[in-house]
Design an enzyme around this catalytic site. Structure first.
Site: not given
Ligand code: FPP
Length: 236
Positions: A18, A35, A129, A182, A190
């Site tokens: 976020d 972004h 992973l 977060r 959320s």
């Protein structure tokens, strides 16, 4: 610094990425720039996860609610995902990363849907992973979809257990997250992995996602290592 040899390393880290918009706004840049910088942070954090021996990394890249953002931003995010997949897949595969996608991927259309399925198939044998991308993902929608599949499966009510139910979720076969991070200072879940977070440790950091560095990841692992996990039990 977290050190895999002396501290318990979480098997599965999940991240609510976020703060891209605020990162961009603070620089007078369009949200798309935030972004894009967020996608760079994704690359760094995948590397850090591999380095620390984390085996599963789930990233909340696009929520069910994100479709309500202006069309231009949805387009920017979709473009970024496509671009990321096309430019990073070869390296992810070479690094032994397996890709899994959870969420209503069909909402992105047939082209991206097919590319995601191909990427999953290509990397299915990798085990260093597992990178789980949550795309058009919502926890409640996932639980409802799982309930529908349970009903369609013909399972009798008394045959349904928590373990069986988990096998109907998008995350079937993936262990629950041990640690959820977060970024950006918001302190909410959320609609992220509602079933799977039952006993996860949650860590909120004020760092905006584009600024989240391998050092921040290591600090989060350190904090996790210092927590006492009781899974609802009382210490004896
Ligand atoms: C939240 O920031 C972030 C998102 C809605 C998208 C997350 C996407 C990325 C990190 C980049 C693409 C991902 C991959 C896997 C290539 P926000 O826009 O809500 O920020 P704000 O709360 O500051 O406005």
């Amino acid at each position: 610094m977290a050190d895999a040899s002396s501290h318990p390393v979480p098997l599965h880290v999940a991240i609510i990425m976020d703060g891209n918009g605020r990162w961009a706004a603070a620089r007078g840049l369009p949200r798309a720039a935030g972004h894009r910088e967020g996608a760079r942070a994704v690359r760094r954090v995948i590397e850090a996860a591999v380095t620390h021996g984390v085996r599963y990394l789930t990233l909340f890249a696009f929520s069910s609610e994100n479709w309500q953002r202006p069309a231009e931003e949805v387009q920017d995010l979709t473009f970024l995902l496509k671009h990321y997949l096309r430019s990073e897949l070869t390296e992810l595969h070479a690094e032994g990363v397996q890709l899994r996608v959870i969420g209503e991927r069909e909402r992105f259309g047939p082209v991206l849907g097919r590319e995601l399925a191909e990427a999953e198939a290509q990397t299915a044998g990798n085990c260093r992973l597992t990178l789980v991308l949550a795309l058009s993902y919502g926890g409640r929608a996932e639980i409802v979809a799982a309930a529908r599949r349970v009903m369609a499966s013909g399972l009798k009510p008394e045959e349904l257990t928590e373990q069986r139910f988990a096998g109907f979720l998008f995350t079937a076969g993936i262990p629950d997250p041990d640690l959820v991070i977060r970024t950006s200072g918001e302190q909410r879940v959320s609609n992220f992995l509602l079933w799977q977070l039952a006993y996860a440790e949650i860590l909120f950091t004020k760092v905006l996602w584009p600024d989240f560095s391998p050092g921040d990841f290591a600090l989060a692992l350190d904090e996790y290592a210092g927590r006492e996990r009781r899974f609802g039990a009382r210490p004896v």
